[in-house]
Design an enzyme around this catalytic site. Structure first.
Site, short mmCIF file in Angstrom:
data_model
loop_
_atom_site.label_atom_id
_atom_site.label_comp_id
_atom_site.label_asym_id
_atom_site.label_seq_id
_atom_site.Cartn_x
_atom_site.Cartn_y
_atom_site.Cartn_z
N VAL A 18 0.83 -1.21 0.00
CA VAL A 18 0.00 0.00 0.00
C VAL A 18 0.86 1.26 0.00
O VAL A 18 2.02 1.23 0.40
CB VAL A 18 -0.99 0.02 1.19
CG1 VAL A 18 -1.94 -1.16 1.12
CG2 VAL A 18 -0.27 0.05 2.52
N ASP A 19 0.25 2.34 -0.47
CA ASP A 19 0.96 3.62 -0.53
C ASP A 19 0.60 4.46 0.69
O ASP A 19 -0.06 3.98 1.63
CB ASP A 19 0.66 4.33 -1.84
CG ASP A 19 -0.82 4.65 -2.04
OD1 ASP A 19 -1.60 4.62 -1.06
OD2 ASP A 19 -1.22 4.91 -3.19
N SER A 20 1.00 5.73 0.69
CA SER A 20 0.75 6.61 1.83
C SER A 20 -0.74 6.90 2.04
O SER A 20 -1.14 7.37 3.10
CB SER A 20 1.53 7.91 1.67
OG SER A 20 1.13 8.58 0.48
N ARG A 22 -2.86 4.50 2.00
CA ARG A 22 -3.31 3.19 2.51
C ARG A 22 -4.07 2.38 1.46
O ARG A 22 -4.80 1.47 1.78
CB ARG A 22 -4.13 3.34 3.79
CG ARG A 22 -3.37 3.95 4.93
CD ARG A 22 -4.14 3.97 6.20
NE ARG A 22 -5.58 3.80 5.98
CZ ARG A 22 -6.52 4.26 6.76
NH1 ARG A 22 -6.20 4.91 7.83
NH2 ARG A 22 -7.79 4.08 6.49
N MET A 23 -3.89 2.73 0.19
CA MET A 23 -4.48 1.98 -0.91
C MET A 23 -3.38 1.19 -1.60
O MET A 23 -2.22 1.61 -1.61
CB MET A 23 -5.14 2.91 -1.92
CG MET A 23 -6.33 3.66 -1.36
SD MET A 23 -7.21 4.62 -2.60
CE MET A 23 -6.03 5.89 -2.99
#
Length: 139
Positions: A18-20, A22-23
């Site tokens: 996940v990225d920053s 949260r996806m």
């Protein structure tokens, strides 16, 4: 009528995917597609090791993704992979990824792979082992 060659593989979204926001980072969906391809190949005898044992490799030359909804850390998804029969010397797979909890469609896509011999030469004709596999499956 041709058979439908498909598999469903459950995956869990890991923290590292996940990225920053949260996806799931968009590039990881290609990894999920590969998880689906590997699962299908193992189930039907067309895995990477079988292809290599016959003197070929199958690099990816095209990928299409259509993002519908995000997956998030902690989600579980189902990757549905379907082999697309084609007369050309290539492997084509369609994908649908669903959120396991909600059943919502998350992503769809398609990949195309070509056959190279182990010297890296493009094969313009489908290899014999692949034609035999297709016949065995019922294509």
């Amino acid at each position: 009528m041709f058979p439908v060659i498909s598999s469903k593989k459950e995956i869990e979204v890991r923290f590292s995917e996940v990225d920053s926001l949260r996806m799931v980072w968009h590039g990881n969906y290609l990894r999920y597609f590969e998880d689906g391809r590997e699962d299908l190949g193992k189930r039907y005898g067309l895995g990477y090791l079988e292809v290599y044992a016959n003197g070929f490799v199958t690099p990816l030359v095209k990928s299409e993704l259509d993002y519908k909804r995000p997956l998030r850390y902690g989600d579980t998804a189902i990757v549905e992979t379907t082999f697309v029969n084609d007369p050309a010397a290539k492997l084509i797979f369609d994908y649908a990824i669903y959120n396991s909890k909600t059943g919502e469609l998350v992503c769809t896509g398609r990949t195309v792979q070509v056959f190279l011999n182990t010297d890296g030469e493009l094969q313009l004709n489908a290899p014999d082992f692949f034609l035999e596999w297709k016949k065995k499956i019922g294509f």
